[in-house]
Design a protein around this motif. Structure first.
Motif, PDB file in Angstrom:
ATOM      1  N   VAL A 355      36.671  28.443  38.117  1.00  0.00           N
ATOM      2  CA  VAL A 355      37.785  28.746  37.218  1.00  0.00           C
ATOM      3  C   VAL A 355      38.038  27.533  36.339  1.00  0.00           C
ATOM      4  O   VAL A 355      37.781  26.394  36.737  1.00  0.00           O
ATOM      5  CB  VAL A 355      39.049  29.127  38.031  1.00  0.00           C
ATOM      6  CG1 VAL A 355      39.530  27.972  38.886  1.00  0.00           C
ATOM      7  CG2 VAL A 355      40.155  29.649  37.124  1.00  0.00           C
ATOM      8  N   LYS A 357      40.811  26.010  33.048  1.00  0.00           N
ATOM      9  CA  LYS A 357      41.939  26.146  32.128  1.00  0.00           C
ATOM     10  C   LYS A 357      41.464  25.805  30.726  1.00  0.00           C
ATOM     11  O   LYS A 357      40.836  24.769  30.505  1.00  0.00           O
ATOM     12  CB  LYS A 357      43.067  25.203  32.547  1.00  0.00           C
ATOM     13  CG  LYS A 357      44.312  25.278  31.678  1.00  0.00           C
ATOM     14  CD  LYS A 357      45.367  24.307  32.165  1.00  0.00           C
ATOM     15  CE  LYS A 357      46.639  24.402  31.323  1.00  0.00           C
ATOM     16  NZ  LYS A 357      46.425  24.035  29.908  1.00  0.00           N
ATOM     17  N   THR A 362      43.104  31.113  30.945  1.00  0.00           N
ATOM     18  CA  THR A 362      42.309  30.815  32.131  1.00  0.00           C
ATOM     19  C   THR A 362      41.057  31.674  32.082  1.00  0.00           C
ATOM     20  O   THR A 362      41.128  32.865  31.756  1.00  0.00           O
ATOM     21  CB  THR A 362      43.088  31.128  33.424  1.00  0.00           C
ATOM     22  OG1 THR A 362      44.286  30.354  33.439  1.00  0.00           O
ATOM     23  CG2 THR A 362      42.261  30.798  34.658  1.00  0.00           C
ATOM     24  N   ALA A 364      37.516  32.583  34.449  1.00  0.00           N
ATOM     25  CA  ALA A 364      36.943  32.445  35.787  1.00  0.00           C
ATOM     26  C   ALA A 364      35.746  33.365  35.933  1.00  0.00           C
ATOM     27  O   ALA A 364      35.625  34.372  35.223  1.00  0.00           O
ATOM     28  CB  ALA A 364      37.991  32.767  36.862  1.00  0.00           C
ATOM     29  N   ASP A 426      42.632  33.796  38.347  1.00  0.00           N
ATOM     30  CA  ASP A 426      41.969  33.219  39.519  1.00  0.00           C
ATOM     31  C   ASP A 426      42.075  34.137  40.729  1.00  0.00           C
ATOM     32  O   ASP A 426      41.120  34.291  41.495  1.00  0.00           O
ATOM     33  CB  ASP A 426      42.548  31.838  39.839  1.00  0.00           C
ATOM     34  CG  ASP A 426      44.054  31.856  40.047  1.00  0.00           C
ATOM     35  OD1 ASP A 426      44.736  32.766  39.538  1.00  0.00           O
ATOM     36  OD2 ASP A 426      44.574  30.928  40.714  1.00  0.00           O
ATOM     37  N   LYS A 427      43.235  34.775  40.879  1.00  0.00           N
ATOM     38  CA  LYS A 427      43.444  35.674  42.022  1.00  0.00           C
ATOM     39  C   LYS A 427      42.410  36.796  42.033  1.00  0.00           C
ATOM     40  O   LYS A 427      41.813  37.093  43.067  1.00  0.00           O
ATOM     41  CB  LYS A 427      44.861  36.248  41.967  1.00  0.00           C
ATOM     42  CG  LYS A 427      45.117  37.398  42.933  1.00  0.00           C
ATOM     43  CD  LYS A 427      46.519  37.956  42.749  1.00  0.00           C
ATOM     44  CE  LYS A 427      46.733  39.200  43.619  1.00  0.00           C
ATOM     45  NZ  LYS A 427      48.091  39.749  43.475  1.00  0.00           N
ATOM     46  N   ASP A 430      38.887  35.494  42.742  1.00  0.00           N
ATOM     47  CA  ASP A 430      38.790  35.120  44.154  1.00  0.00           C
ATOM     48  C   ASP A 430      38.557  36.349  45.043  1.00  0.00           C
ATOM     49  O   ASP A 430      37.747  36.320  45.972  1.00  0.00           O
ATOM     50  CB  ASP A 430      40.071  34.412  44.607  1.00  0.00           C
ATOM     51  CG  ASP A 430      40.132  32.960  44.155  1.00  0.00           C
ATOM     52  OD1 ASP A 430      39.090  32.418  43.732  1.00  0.00           O
ATOM     53  OD2 ASP A 430      41.222  32.360  44.230  1.00  0.00           O
TER      54      ASP A 430
END
Length: 586
Positions: A355, A357, A362, A364, A426-427, A430
């Motif tokens: 990921v 910034k 963002t 990823a 990111d969540k 992931d």
């Protein structure tokens, strides 16, 4: 191994220090010694770009996690900084060590080991480039690099900066140089920044950088880097980078972050085998393939990539930390009474979850993007969705563009890419990286139970949404085409824009703001009444803004006798934001 095993580690930071501290927890009697060539044994090198300005991370001191003294006090580990291992004698199981400032071989000492771990990381890639050795050009990987750059900028009153390389470090450094008040240019050799993602998703990053007044140069070919000329030399030109096309980019300071290469000189000299990429070859226990008593971890090794199905290098801190811990488990399981203990200490491979910034965005990824899969010889299917990062009715919702690539026929997950605001990207990646590690398919994504409350997500999470769309494709409930198909770039070329009937099913206001070239406008709510306006004999592409209304239109048409219909993946948003200007009428 001796009753007090000698465990020697070459290189600190992520992999080396994880191994050292785990080893101590497993065996209080072991003699653990770390030799680190640099001045810092344990520091957060991933935080280096964020300490440039001081407004994000106050100073480089904040990045120093441990010192030799703190390692000794807490873990009883002997850490020697500014100390280089210059040779490995595998036959006699010793390493030759000297201080980095030693002028001759008289300072070399030999240190014995029972087990040796190499954790030397990678070194900056420095291609042949005139001016790369100039005093205003820096690599940017370590705390000393950070100190040198900050000192140079302050001492010389730099006003312009150029970053050569648009990967993780380059993008992070560019933003933080801008926070220092410098005018910043980013020069990227390839057609788009952040190479792990596909070009059309990277277009969103390009727009964000340009909104923030970054001089972004893509397909940049550097002819030379020129220092500031004195009066009378070249007309007293300021420092700049000259490109092959004649363009000059102002650059009082230059960061050369064009990638890295595994640091393998010591290993090669010791006769340890390298893999196909040039990184060090290891087995599933992180033992070098040429010597089971020598282990290696981190950026300098090839490890199993679960998606590619091959050994590949991976320069990420998370895998390096896990590998270091695993090495300690394997080394000290050798004295265990449990015969299965050794077998359990195996690295399961990675999917490359990462990921970054990029100003207010963002980005990823995990696995591979479509472009990356094609370079591997894989012909994937993929779906693109644009849901909000939390419930749309809750204030502050921002869209996340999420792409999931999968294997045709089986639905095996091959990659995930996402671009959005500072929260939620990111969540989702992931979750998808975990699904890849677990061997799940896109059909499993429909069934994932993910935490939901309006400030954090939606009852149908973006990951679920990608699963619903991919499941529809897998089951034949919908046929999709991609923007590249409309451009005639697909292998069969059967959905070229000039050969199909295109129907825009959005509102009139949306249509007026921009649409696909040649599209007929029939809103989905009146499609049933106006279906007679369409030619059933022609291939038909329907689309809306993000895909859902296009899917509804698709279902209406196929159930009304239209045989050759497809919905545009990701809708008009993917075309408008993805750089597909040749397909647009605005």
């Amino acid at each position: 191994m001796a009753s007090a095993p000698l465990f020697v580690i070459v290189g600190g930071v992520a992999g080396g220090m994880s191994a050292a501290t785990r080893a101590r927890r497993l065996d209080e009697s072991a003699q653990i010694t770390v030799f680190e060539k640099g001045p810092y044994p344990g520091y957060a090198n991933c935080g280096v770009p964020y300490a440039l300005d001081g407004s994000v991370i106050p100073s480089e001191d904040s990045l120093i996690l441990q010192t030799p003294e703190s390692f000794k006090a807490r873990f009883n580990v002997d850490v020697h900084v500014n100390t280089e291992v210059v040779a490995i004698d595998r036959e006699n199981k010793t390493v030759s060590v000297k201080p980095t400032d030693a002028a001759d071989e008289s300072a070399i000492t030999k240190v014995p080991y029972d087990k040796l771990l190499l954790s030397q990381g990678a070194e900056p890639f420095r291609p042949p480039m005139p001016g790369l050795d100039s005093s205003h050009v820096f690599t940017f990987q370590t705390i000393p690099d950070l100190k040198h750059v900050k000192a140079f900028i302050k001492e010389h009153g730099c006003r312009t900066a150029a970053v050569i390389g648009g990967g993780f470090i380059g993008l992070e450094a560019a933003e933080n140089l801008q926070l220092m008040g410098l005018d910043v240019a980013v020069l990227e050799y390839t057609p788009h920044v952040f190479p792990p993602v596909d070009a059309d998703l990277a277009e969103v990053l390009h727009a964000e950088m340009r909104r923030n007044k970054v001089n972004l140069v893509l397909n940049a070919r550097v002819a030379r880097i020129a220092a500031a000329a004195t009066t009378g030399e070249e007309g007293g030109k300021p420092a700049h980078i000259a490109l092959e096309d004649g363009t000059e980019v102002a650059a009082d300071v230059v960061l050369a972050v064009m990638g890295i290469r595994a640091r393998t000189g010591l290993a090669k000299a010791a006769g340890l085998a390298l893999g196909r990429s040039g990184a060090l070859a290891v087995n599933e226990h992180m033992q070098t393939t040429a010597d089971p008593d020598v282990y290696a971890v981190g950026d300098m090794v090839e490890t199993w990539h679960r998606v590619a199905g091959a050994d590949m290098p991976l320069a990420l801190a998370g895998p390096a930390n896990r590998q270091g811990r695993l090495v300690a488990d394997h080394v000290f399981a050798a004295g265990s009474r449990d015969p299965e203990a050794l077998r359990r200490q195996a690295y399961r491979g990675n999917v490359g979850a990462a990921v970054c910034k990029v100003w207010g965005l963002t980005v990823a990824s995990a696995g591979f993007g479509v472009e990356g899969l094609r370079r591997l010889g894989v012909d994937p299917e993929w779906v693109t969705v644009h849901p909000p990062h939390h419930a749309g009715y809750y204030p502050g919702a921002r869209p996340v563009t999420l792409r999931v690539a999968f294997e045709k026929g089986t639905g095996r997950l091959l990659g995930a890419e996402a671009v959005g605001g500072e929260q939620g990207v990111d969540k989702r990646v992931d979750v998808l990286a975990t699904a890849m590690q677990a061997g799940l398919s896109v059909l499993d994504l429909e069934h994932l139970e993910l935490a939901y409350a309006p400030p954090y997500g939606a009852a149908k999470d973006p990951v679920n949404m990608a699963g619903f769309v991919a499941g529809n494709v897998m089951r034949g409930d919908v046929r999709i085409v991609h923007a590249e198909d409309l451009r005639g770039e697909a292998k069969d070329g059967q959905w070229r824009l000039e050969d199909v009937q295109v129907v825009d099913v959005r509102s009139l206001d949306e249509f007026k703001r921009g649409h696909v070239k040649g599209a007929v406008h029939i809103p989905v709510n009146v499609l049933r009444e106006r279906i007679g306006e369409l030619d059933r004999a022609k291939k038909t592409v329907v689309y809306c803004q993000v895909g859902y209304r296009g899917y509804l239109a698709y279902r209406i048409l196929v159930q009304r006798g239209f045989e050759d219909v497809a919905n545009l993946d990701g809708g008009y948003k993917s075309i408008a934001e993805g750089g597909w200007k040749a397909l647009q009428e605005v």
